[in-house]
Structures are given as C-alpha cells and as structure tokens.
Design a protein around this motif. Structure first.
Motif, PDB file in Angstrom:
ATOM      1  N   LEU A 146       0.841  -1.201   0.000  1.00 61.26           N
ATOM      2  CA  LEU A 146       0.000   0.000   0.000  1.00 61.26           C
ATOM      3  C   LEU A 146       0.874   1.248   0.000  1.00 61.26           C
ATOM      4  O   LEU A 146       0.610   2.206  -0.739  1.00 61.26           O
ATOM      5  N   HIS A 147       1.911   1.232   0.810  1.00 63.33           N
ATOM      6  CA  HIS A 147       2.844   2.361   0.852  1.00 63.33           C
ATOM      7  C   HIS A 147       3.500   2.561  -0.514  1.00 63.33           C
ATOM      8  O   HIS A 147       3.575   3.692  -1.021  1.00 63.33           O
ATOM      9  N   ASP A 177      10.347  -0.939  -6.801  1.00 55.88           N
ATOM     10  CA  ASP A 177      10.325  -1.836  -5.641  1.00 55.88           C
ATOM     11  C   ASP A 177       9.057  -2.686  -5.633  1.00 55.88           C
ATOM     12  O   ASP A 177       9.095  -3.884  -5.361  1.00 55.88           O
ATOM     13  N   LEU A 178       7.927  -2.075  -5.956  1.00 58.76           N
ATOM     14  CA  LEU A 178       6.669  -2.818  -6.056  1.00 58.76           C
ATOM     15  C   LEU A 178       6.787  -3.899  -7.123  1.00 58.76           C
ATOM     16  O   LEU A 178       6.368  -5.038  -6.917  1.00 58.76           O
ATOM     17  N   TYR A 179       7.375  -3.550  -8.241  1.00 57.78           N
ATOM     18  CA  TYR A 179       7.597  -4.518  -9.319  1.00 57.78           C
ATOM     19  C   TYR A 179       8.468  -5.670  -8.827  1.00 57.78           C
ATOM     20  O   TYR A 179       8.136  -6.841  -9.028  1.00 57.78           O
ATOM     21  N   ARG A 180       9.566  -5.342  -8.205  1.00 64.27           N
ATOM     22  CA  ARG A 180      10.511  -6.356  -7.729  1.00 64.27           C
ATOM     23  C   ARG A 180       9.838  -7.338  -6.772  1.00 64.27           C
ATOM     24  O   ARG A 180      10.075  -8.538  -6.832  1.00 64.27           O
ATOM     25  N   GLN A 181       8.978  -6.825  -5.923  1.00 67.55           N
ATOM     26  CA  GLN A 181       8.347  -7.664  -4.907  1.00 67.55           C
ATOM     27  C   GLN A 181       7.163  -8.479  -5.426  1.00 67.55           C
ATOM     28  O   GLN A 181       6.788  -9.474  -4.812  1.00 67.55           O
ATOM     29  N   THR A 182       6.558  -8.084  -6.539  1.00 67.62           N
ATOM     30  CA  THR A 182       5.323  -8.736  -6.973  1.00 67.62           C
ATOM     31  C   THR A 182       5.388  -9.372  -8.358  1.00 67.62           C
ATOM     32  O   THR A 182       4.537 -10.198  -8.688  1.00 67.62           O
ATOM     33  N   GLN A 202      -8.645   1.082  -4.363  1.00 69.44           N
ATOM     34  CA  GLN A 202      -9.536   1.299  -3.219  1.00 69.44           C
ATOM     35  C   GLN A 202      -9.343   0.150  -2.233  1.00 69.44           C
ATOM     36  O   GLN A 202      -9.680  -0.993  -2.536  1.00 69.44           O
ATOM     37  N   HIS A 203      -8.806   0.465  -1.065  1.00 72.12           N
ATOM     38  CA  HIS A 203      -8.464  -0.584  -0.092  1.00 72.12           C
ATOM     39  C   HIS A 203      -9.677  -1.347   0.415  1.00 72.12           C
ATOM     40  O   HIS A 203      -9.554  -2.475   0.879  1.00 72.12           O
ATOM     41  N   GLU A 204     -10.875  -0.779   0.312  1.00 68.99           N
ATOM     42  CA  GLU A 204     -12.078  -1.474   0.782  1.00 68.99           C
ATOM     43  C   GLU A 204     -12.385  -2.694  -0.075  1.00 68.99           C
ATOM     44  O   GLU A 204     -13.091  -3.597   0.347  1.00 68.99           O
ATOM     45  N   LYS A 205     -11.875  -2.724  -1.294  1.00 69.71           N
ATOM     46  CA  LYS A 205     -12.202  -3.798  -2.233  1.00 69.71           C
ATOM     47  C   LYS A 205     -11.206  -4.949  -2.204  1.00 69.71           C
ATOM     48  O   LYS A 205     -11.353  -5.899  -2.964  1.00 69.71           O
ATOM     49  N   GLY A 206     -10.190  -4.876  -1.367  1.00 75.74           N
ATOM     50  CA  GLY A 206      -9.219  -5.966  -1.272  1.00 75.74           C
ATOM     51  C   GLY A 206      -7.815  -5.437  -1.106  1.00 75.74           C
ATOM     52  O   GLY A 206      -7.563  -4.236  -1.134  1.00 75.74           O
ATOM     53  N   THR A 207      -6.878  -6.370  -0.969  1.00 73.19           N
ATOM     54  CA  THR A 207      -5.481  -6.003  -0.774  1.00 73.19           C
ATOM     55  C   THR A 207      -4.888  -5.476  -2.081  1.00 73.19           C
ATOM     56  O   THR A 207      -5.442  -5.692  -3.163  1.00 73.19           O
ATOM     57  N   VAL A 208      -3.759  -4.833  -1.966  1.00 83.50           N
ATOM     58  CA  VAL A 208      -3.058  -4.309  -3.137  1.00 83.50           C
ATOM     59  C   VAL A 208      -2.707  -5.462  -4.077  1.00 83.50           C
ATOM     60  O   VAL A 208      -2.912  -5.380  -5.286  1.00 83.50           O
ATOM     61  N   LEU A 209      -2.193  -6.548  -3.510  1.00 86.07           N
ATOM     62  CA  LEU A 209      -1.800  -7.678  -4.350  1.00 86.07           C
ATOM     63  C   LEU A 209      -3.006  -8.273  -5.069  1.00 86.07           C
ATOM     64  O   LEU A 209      -2.924  -8.616  -6.257  1.00 86.07           O
ATOM     65  N   THR A 210      -4.128  -8.375  -4.398  1.00 82.34           N
ATOM     66  CA  THR A 210      -5.346  -8.880  -5.036  1.00 82.34           C
ATOM     67  C   THR A 210      -5.743  -7.977  -6.200  1.00 82.34           C
ATOM     68  O   THR A 210      -6.117  -8.461  -7.272  1.00 82.34           O
TER      69      THR A 210
END
Length: 180
Positions: free
Chosen positions: A8-9, A24-29, A66-74
């Motif tokens: 999320l950050h 960094d997001l790319y590297r991790q996911t 939108q965090h209400e709809k699920g996690t960032v990864l989802t």
C-alpha cells in the motif's frame, strides 16, 4: 510485517509518480504475477507481455486503488488476470473469424523451444521432488497455482509463518538444485 501495508505504501508513492517505489513494487510482486499469467496463458512470451501490460496499467491507475475492495496484491492480480483473459479471448475470436495467426503462435513452438522447455520442466520436477512435502506443496500452491500465502495457509491448515518459512527454504533448495 504486513506485506499489504508495504504494498500500500509503495502503491501510494507510485500514484505520486515515485519511480523507485514502483520499481520496488515490481521487484516484490512481478514473480507472483508472472506465475499467474503463465498458468493462464501457458507461454512465457505471452505471460511476460501480459505482466508488462499489467504493470503499465498499475503505473497509470495506482491512484484508483480502493483498499475497501481488497489487498493491493489482489488488485494487481486482478489486473494481470484480466489482461491474460483479454489475450485468450482475442485468440478465441481470431479462431472463430479464421484469423489464426495468434492461435498458431500459441500452438506452434520451434523444436528447440520445446526441447528447452521439456528440459526445464524435467529439471524443475526433479528438484521439486527433492523438497520436503510441506515445502513442495506450499511452492506448488503459491507459484504454480497462484495462491496467496494466506490462501496456502488455509489450504494446508498451517500457520502463516510456517508457510513463509517452507516457501523461502524450499526456493533456496530449488535454486541450489537448479544451479548444480
């Protein structure tokens, strides 16, 4: 540490145009998204294309999460899945209209590509067989079936810390095995 908090950050920073956060997001996911795409499309080049296009969308739409709809990864997984489904639909449409160019590209590989893929599969299978049962199951669920760590926990009825340890140690053993 909560991976969704980290994602999320990074996604929030990406929405502000932070290229380092996006990298960094790319590297991790990317590995997980690629595994899901490959599972659906069954071809490395198409899976890579789907993931690349998904990350372009993630970059441009990071502020829409939108965090209400699920996690960032989802959210990210859904983008990759939709892109892969679009590619599969395009293949089906070409097949129905008689334009078989992409379909042939999906079905045909050079003998060298097939040989290398078969060798890779045999090596991976051989190395997977050397893992402990828990490690093998956790890795298969996470990387070959595209489940999240929490979904693996639920399926195996095992604590999250144990699943993460099995996956980390299993991947380390796989790497050593494949390098030998």
């Amino acid at each position: 540490m909560d991976p969704n908090h980290d994602f999320l950050h990074l996604l929030s920073a990406t929405a502000q145009g932070d290229r380092l956060a996006f990298a960094d997001l790319y590297r991790q996911t990317a590995g997980k998204l690629y595994a899901i795409s490959l599972q659906m499309l069954r071809r490395r080049d198409l899976a890579e294309e789907a993931v690349q296009e998904a990350f372009v969308r993630i970059w441009h739409n990071a502020g829409d999460y939108q965090h209400e709809k699920g996690t960032v990864l989802t959210w990210m997984i859904s983008i990759v899945r939709y892109r892969a489904l679009d590619m599969l639909r395009a293949t089906k449409s070409r097949r129905e209209t008689g334009d078989e160019g992409l379909e042939e590209a999906l079905d045909e590989q050079s003998p060298e590509q097939e040989l290398y893929e078969q060798r890779d599969r045999v090596r991976i299978d051989r190395c997977m067989d050397r893992l402990d049962e828990g490690q093998r199951q956790a890795i298969e669920m996470a990387y070959f079936r595209g489940l999240t760590h929490m979904e693996v926990c639920d399926q195996m009825e095992t604590p999250l810390g144990t699943i993460k340890t099995w996956i980390r140690r299993g991947l380390e053993r796989l790497k050593r095995c494949l390098e030998s």
